[in-house]
Motif scaffolding. Structure first.
Motif, short mmCIF file in Angstrom:
data_model
loop_
_atom_site.label_atom_id
_atom_site.label_comp_id
_atom_site.label_asym_id
_atom_site.label_seq_id
_atom_site.Cartn_x
_atom_site.Cartn_y
_atom_site.Cartn_z
N LEU A 142 0.85 -1.19 0.00
CA LEU A 142 0.00 0.00 0.00
C LEU A 142 0.89 1.24 0.00
O LEU A 142 1.91 1.29 0.68
N CYS A 189 0.95 4.80 1.28
CA CYS A 189 0.21 5.56 2.30
C CYS A 189 1.06 6.65 2.95
O CYS A 189 1.32 6.62 4.16
N ALA A 231 -4.06 6.99 1.96
CA ALA A 231 -3.95 5.56 1.64
C ALA A 231 -4.34 5.30 0.19
O ALA A 231 -5.33 5.84 -0.31
N SER A 232 -3.58 4.43 -0.48
CA SER A 232 -3.93 4.03 -1.84
C SER A 232 -3.43 2.63 -2.11
O SER A 232 -2.43 2.19 -1.55
N SER A 274 -8.16 -1.95 -1.87
CA SER A 274 -9.18 -1.38 -0.97
C SER A 274 -9.47 -2.28 0.23
O SER A 274 -9.69 -1.79 1.34
N ILE A 299 -6.70 -1.78 2.70
CA ILE A 299 -6.85 -0.47 3.36
C ILE A 299 -7.93 -0.54 4.43
O ILE A 299 -7.76 -0.03 5.54
N SER A 344 -8.00 9.36 7.76
CA SER A 344 -7.41 8.62 6.65
C SER A 344 -8.48 8.47 5.58
O SER A 344 -9.67 8.61 5.84
N ASP A 386 -9.26 6.27 1.64
CA ASP A 386 -8.88 5.39 0.54
C ASP A 386 -8.95 6.23 -0.74
O ASP A 386 -10.03 6.61 -1.20
#
Length: 327
Positions: free
Chosen positions: A147, A149, A167-168, A171, A174, A188, A190
């Motif tokens: 991830l 992030c 966050a990326s 999913s 996350i 935070s 997504d």
């Protein structure tokens, strides 16, 4: 240093026994405590995050190449181990907070070569997109879930859990990290495809660079006008002209104290180079951001590289003060 799972399911590290929480689950074929996480890189950001997670009853397994940092965090309740591989063996989720692309790549390879089942690996550092994609490729090839992030906030904000996690990536992963993020940050999100976290961070840091220099300029203007600097901080900060950087950095400028640094000038110069490269890649000129770069370069030339970026105040004091007009 020995780290093993005992027959009773608890984690034993250097004789310290951590009891399993009720409701422990499984991940990658092993059973773990619900609140167990690894942190690789126990510096300004990683160390602050580790402390906050320990306070919230997380079992934090940490590693750093600096023995002093390891000793300090061990005193704070972090279970420090001797290698990246031992972290990977012990936790379902690993966070990395590292100073250089080379360190990030090395850690990714160590995790990939550890032979462990699938891990979620949360990369928190500020790096170029190319570096982040290299990190992703190494870990995905080994069956892990990387991830991207990066964090919005300084070391001081990290200590206060005043961070935002950009966050990326996957999913589901996350979502699994939701409580983890909540226990060391205030917000935070997504942001979708892997890499969008870094893109968001570049935009945020673009503003930080400008606001920090603007704060220094405003504080010198206030001083030259004969205003009480402390009153300026008190009244301007919450108003329409204030910013988070003003609220954090203007008090440091008033005191003339830039250590301990919440963001070192030397580190910030590295981040600014990343932003400039990103802006060029997407075809966007950044005139205000570009104007701030010589200020940070001059801070380095003045020997302020290890001090907080608020020290640009000292640069501007030498370069923008002129004799007042008569009358």
């Amino acid at each position: 240093m020995c780290l093993r799972l005992s027959d009773g399911g608890s984690i034993v590290i250097e004789g310290a026994r951590f009891a399993r929480h009720a409701g422990a689950g499984s991940f990658g074929g092993k059973t773990f405590m619900d609140k167990t996480v690894g942190i690789i890189g126990l510096g300004i950001m990683g160390g602050a995050i580790a402390r906050n997670l320990v306070e919230r009853e997380w079992h934090v397994v940490g590693f750093d190449t600096d023995p002093a940092k390891c000793a300090e965090l061990a005193e704070a309740g972090v279970a420090v181990v001797e290698s990246v591989a031992l972290v990977a063996r012990s936790v379902p989720i690993i966070m990395t907070s590292l100073p250089t692309p080379a360190a990030v790549e090395s850690v990714a390879k160590s995790i990939a070569e550890s032979g462990q089942p699938q891990r979620i690996v949360v990369e928190l550092s500020t790096l170029t997109l190319a570096d982040k994609l290299r990190f992703e490729a190494i870990l995905k090839t080994a069956g892990h879930i990387p991830l991207d992030c990066p964090l919005s906030g300084t070391g001081a904000q990290a200590r206060m859990r005043d961070l935002i996690v950009y966050a990326s990536g996957d999913s589901a992963a996350i979502a699994r990290c939701g409580q983890l993020f909540a226990d060391f940050s205030k917000q935070s999100a997504d942001l979708g495809a892997y890499g969008n976290g870094s893109r968001m961070k570049f935009v945020a840091n673009h503003l930080v660079a400008i606001h920090n220099v603007a704060t220094a300029e405003a504080m010198i203007l206030a001083e030259r006008a004969g205003l009480d600097p402390k009153l300026v901080v008190e009244m301007v900060g919450p108003g329409a002209g204030g910013s988070r950087m003003f609220q954090m950095r203007a008090p440091m400028m008033v005191e003339g104290k830039y250590e301990p640094a919440t963001m070192k000038v030397s580190t910030w110069k590295k981040d600014m180079a990343i932003i400039a490269e990103f802006a060029g890649d997407v075809g966007c000129e950044t005139p205000l951001f570009t104007l701030t770069q010589p200020v940070y370069s001059q801070a380095m030339a003045m020997g302020l590289g290890d001090q907080d970026t608020a020290s640009v105040y000292e640069v501007l004091k030498k370069t923008i003060v002129t004799a007042p007009k008569s009358g």
